[in-house]
Design an enzyme around this catalytic site. Sequence first.
Site, PDB file in Angstrom:
ATOM      1  CB  THR A   9      -0.677  -0.166   1.203  1.00 34.30           C
ATOM      2  OG1 THR A   9       0.212   0.105   2.120  1.00 34.30           O
ATOM      3  CG2 THR A   9      -1.990  -1.082   0.762  1.00 34.30           C
ATOM      4  CB  THR A  12       7.564   3.058  -4.296  1.00 28.28           C
ATOM      5  OG1 THR A  12       8.356   3.965  -3.836  1.00 28.28           O
ATOM      6  CG2 THR A  12       9.042   1.354  -4.762  1.00 28.28           C
ATOM      7  CB  VAL A 125      12.520  -1.978  -2.570  1.00 26.45           C
ATOM      8  CG1 VAL A 125      12.007  -0.098  -2.994  1.00 26.45           C
ATOM      9  CG2 VAL A 125      12.429  -2.914  -3.797  1.00 26.45           C
ATOM     10  CG  HIS A 180      19.965   2.972  -2.831  1.00 22.58           C
ATOM     11  ND1 HIS A 180      20.632   3.644  -3.713  1.00 22.58           N
ATOM     12  CD2 HIS A 180      19.458   3.455  -2.473  1.00 22.58           C
ATOM     13  CE1 HIS A 180      19.457   4.052  -4.164  1.00 22.58           C
ATOM     14  NE2 HIS A 180      18.687   3.881  -3.288  1.00 22.58           N
TER      15      HIS A 180
END
Length: 352
Positions: A9, A12, A125, A180
Site C-alpha cells: 500500500t 513505491t 527496496v 545507496h
Amino acid sequence: MDIAVIGATGTTGQQIVVQLILKGLLGSFDRLQLVGRPSAEARLRGMVVDLRDAFFEAAPDLDVTLAPEDVTADIVVFAAGGTLSTNPAEPMTRDALAQANLPLFEAYAGALARHGHGHELVIVVSNPVELGVAVFARHLGRHRVFGMGAYQDTLRLRREIAGDLGITRQRVQTYMLGEHGAGLVPTWSVLRLHGFDAAETGQLKARLREGLSAATFPEVLARELAAVRGMITAGDLRAAFAYVRTLPPELRVALRPYAAHYSGAKTAVATANATVDMLRVVLSGHQTVMAAQVALAGDWPGLHGVLGVPVLVGHQGWLHVDPLELAADEEAHLLAVGHEVSGKLRQWEGAR
C-alpha cells in the site's frame, strides 16, 4: 510463479504491483501476494478490486496477507517501512530510518526463515537498503538476498552519460557501486561506449567528468548536496533542479533524486521500474551480471559487510561477485565506503 510485495500500500509498493502486471511478469496462472499491516487491510482489499477492474484479462491471482508468517512466495519484494520525510525542514537521518525499519526487517526475515520453503529470493527496496540486506541475509543466507539500490544507481549513471552524449542507455557500460546514499562509487575506469573506440571514449570521459576524480568525488558531492539542500530549504526548487542540470553526470545521479524527493513527487516510479527490471532479469532464466547490494564474505579483497558490487545472478539467487579491475583511486574509494558502511551496520544492528 508467486511474488509477494511487502508494503504493497506504500507509494513505491503500489507502483511495483502495477508494473509487475503491466510489464507481463505475472500472468493469470501466477499469484501476487499483497502484504501489509492489519491496519491497511481495507486499503489492500480495495487495491485488489481496483487491479482486477483495470487488468481483468492479465491480472494474476491476487492475495491479501496481513502477517509476516503468512508470506509465501518464490520472490519477496520488501518495500515496507518508514521513508525519508519530504519536508526539508524536518529531515529524517539514515540513523533514524535504520532505527525505524530494523524491527520490520527482523520480523519479516525471521518469519520467512521459520515458515518459508527455504528457496525464496528477497529483493530489498526499503532503506537503508544495506541494513535490510544484512538482516535478511543473516536469516536466509546471503546468496538469496539482493538490494536494488546499486542496480538503480547504475541505471541512473548510464542514463545521465547517454543523455549527455545523445546515445541510448544500452550503449553505455559502467557501474555505480558502493552505498545507496552518500557513498556512491562511480566506476569510470571500466566505462565502455559501444560504437566508440578507446581513444574516443577517453576523450568523452574527460569532458563529461569536468575534472572530477574518485579522490575528490566525496568532498565535491557533499559540497554540492549542501548547496542544493540550501536552495530547497529556501523554497526555490526550480533553482535546485536548474543547478543540478549543470553538474557532471555522477553528481546528478545523487542530486536529481534528492531534489525530486523533496519536491513531493518522490521517486516511486523510477524505483519501481528498476525493481521490476531487476526482477525481470532474475526471472529470465539467464545468468547475468548486475550491480546489487549483497552481503560479502571475502568475495572482493578488502570488502566486508553489505555493499553494491557487480554479481552474477541466476534464477536461484546471486552466484558470485564479479570483481572489476578498477583504477587505484576508485578501488581506494570503494574500500573506504565499504569500511564506513560496515561501521554503520555494526552500530545499527548492535542497537537492536
